[in-house]
Write a protein that holds these residues in place. Structure first.
Motif, PDB file in Angstrom:
ATOM      1  N   SER A 296       0.792  -1.088  -0.144  1.00 36.10           N
ATOM      2  CA  SER A 296       0.005   0.128  -0.028  1.00 36.10           C
ATOM      3  C   SER A 296       1.108   1.265   0.013  1.00 36.10           C
ATOM      4  O   SER A 296       0.558   2.246  -0.008  1.00 36.10           O
ATOM      5  N   TYR A 297       2.047   0.840   0.031  1.00 38.57           N
ATOM      6  CA  TYR A 297       3.106   2.250  -0.349  1.00 38.57           C
ATOM      7  C   TYR A 297       2.826   3.217   0.861  1.00 38.57           C
ATOM      8  O   TYR A 297       2.498   4.374   0.658  1.00 38.57           O
ATOM      9  N   PRO A 298       2.891   2.764   2.059  1.00 41.02           N
ATOM     10  CA  PRO A 298       2.943   3.751   3.281  1.00 41.02           C
ATOM     11  C   PRO A 298       3.678   4.937   3.078  1.00 41.02           C
ATOM     12  O   PRO A 298       4.930   4.688   2.841  1.00 41.02           O
ATOM     13  N   ALA A 299       3.429   6.082   3.474  1.00 40.00           N
ATOM     14  CA  ALA A 299       4.241   7.293   3.088  1.00 40.00           C
ATOM     15  C   ALA A 299       4.561   8.043   4.302  1.00 40.00           C
ATOM     16  O   ALA A 299       5.848   8.372   4.143  1.00 40.00           O
ATOM     17  N   GLN A 300       3.927   8.257   5.312  1.00 37.08           N
ATOM     18  CA  GLN A 300       4.284   9.043   6.524  1.00 37.08           C
ATOM     19  C   GLN A 300       3.481   8.946   7.798  1.00 37.08           C
ATOM     20  O   GLN A 300       2.379   8.567   7.532  1.00 37.08           O
ATOM     21  N   LEU A 301       4.052   9.073   8.728  1.00 35.56           N
ATOM     22  CA  LEU A 301       3.623   8.869   9.909  1.00 35.56           C
ATOM     23  C   LEU A 301       3.310  10.288  10.735  1.00 35.56           C
ATOM     24  O   LEU A 301       4.456  11.077  10.396  1.00 35.56           O
TER      25      LEU A 301
END
Length: 397
Positions: A296-301
């Motif tokens: 899911s291509y996690p981008a940023q926290l």
């Protein structure tokens, strides 16, 4: 040696994603075709009603459907409603934005083959003014940050796998001086499927003396000690992630003892221990993003200022994951995921009071806004998505 000072390198550009060719025409015109202007008739330039706050939007100018500079607007602090006010023109591919600690200067990357960073003054009662640009010494800079002391600007060159340092001149309105350092990531070797190092983020640790650079290509996070008088970086350690993790973005817990890492390629998040004395980062076990199987291509926290909740943007899944932060920052417990209301959320940001969360959705060319419940961290969408050409960064002030 794990890093070396070097000139610009050339590599494969990180995927930008599909341009937002179907973004609403009105939004494109408002954010891409006119100079920055007052938000409402009769309003003094640069002044906004008390309930209205300023908003800046990053985009790509070199792709079909993109913007023509940094989008400007206002948002209602209660409802989250966004109003377009224009564009700061003359900045090429400003895909990431950062604000100086004093709030009077904005910085943007120019994510091009010959990368640069640009300074924009934010005068009281006046329009934003571009002060100039400086070369980063590398290709495709995709992230920048200002040292908390306000004297140094750091940038990460994605294509070159290097990080740069520029001095900030307060007497010149925050304009940047010539680069004081450039460090390339030369080891460990690239991870599976990678063609070289790809520096994706550079950020100062809460202790103020260490600077950490996240490199997607080498599956590593490098820790540097900053010489605050010379503006140079000396590597002290690096943390290796599992091969193929593809680390993208690191966010610290307010305690300064833990950090949370989003891994773009293997679809995980990792809780890392951090030692402020040595600057050493120690990754824990990868855990779920709550988005099921596949990437899911996690981008940023994001982490709330009280350290109670964390939020993750999932680009492929088009969702936001909510975590409860436990064990004084040492554990993330997955609570739920909610639809982001757009396509490919590349960047998320809190309003200064953390009552609102903004998501810049690259492929749909929109910005969506959520209310954040202070007690539960629950997210609730507010209003309709705001059209913005290839929105890849949202900076609410």
């Amino acid at each position: 040696m794990n890093a070396a000072r070097t000139g610009p390198g050339i590599g494969r550009r990180h995927v930008i994603g599909t341009a937002a060719g179907l973004a609403a025409a009105a939004g494109a015109a408002a954010l891409g075709l006119q100079d920055a202007a007052p938000a409402q008739a009769g309003q003094r330039p640069g002044r906004t009603p008390r309930a209205q706050r300023r908003l800046f939007l990053g985009t790509y100018t070199s792709v079909a459907g993109g913007g023509t500079g940094i989008g400007t607007g206002t948002y209602d602090a209660a409802s989250g409603r966004i109003t377009a006010t224009g564009v700061v023109a003359g900045v090429a591919d400003p895909s990431y934005l950062a604000l100086a600690p004093d709030g009077r200067t904005l910085y943007a990357v120019d994510e091009q083959q010959e990368g640069a960073v640009t300074t924009i003054a934010l005068p009281d009662g006046g329009r934003p003014e571009v002060l100039g640009s400086r070369a980063t010494g590398g290709a495709g800079p995709c992230h920048l940050s200002v040292h908390p002391g306000g004297r140094w600007l750091f940038s990460a060159n994605y294509l070159s796998g290097s990080v740069a340092v520029h001095p900030v001149d307060p007497s010149a309105g925050g304009a940047l001086g010539e680069r004081t350092d450039l460090v390339a990531h030369t080891s460990p070797p690239p991870g599976p499927g990678q063609d070289g190092p790809h520096a994706h983020q550079i950020v100062t640790a809460p202790d103020g003396g260490h600077v950490l650079a996240v490199d997607l290509g080498t599956d590593a996070v490098y820790t540097y000690r900053l010489d605050d008088s010379a503006g140079t970086l000396s590597q002290v350690s690096y943390a290796a992630l599992r091969p193929g993790a593809g680390p993208r973005h690191l966010t610290f817990h307010p305690s300064g003892r833990f950090a949370y890492l989003a891994n773009e390629v293997d679809n995980t998040v990792v809780v890392c221990g951090y030692d402020p004395g040595s600057g050493r980062l120690t990754p824990g076990e990868p855990q779920s993003t709550g988005t099921g199987s596949g990437t899911s291509y996690p981008a940023q926290l994001l982490v709330t200022a009280d350290g109670g909740f964390a939020f993750l943007a999932n680009r492929g899944h088009n969702s936001l994951t909510r975590y409860a932060v436990e064990a004084d920052g040492g554990r993330l417990r997955l609570l739920d995921t909610v639809p982001v209301g757009g396509d490919f959320p590349r960047h998320i940001a809190f309003s200064p009071d953390e009552r609102l969360l903004f998501a810049a959705n690259q492929k749909s060319g929109t910005v969506t806004v959520f209310s954040v419940d202070a007690k539960s961290g629950a997210l609730a969408p507010l209003g309709e998505p705001f059209a913005a050409p290839v929105a890849v960064c949202a900076l609410p002030l």
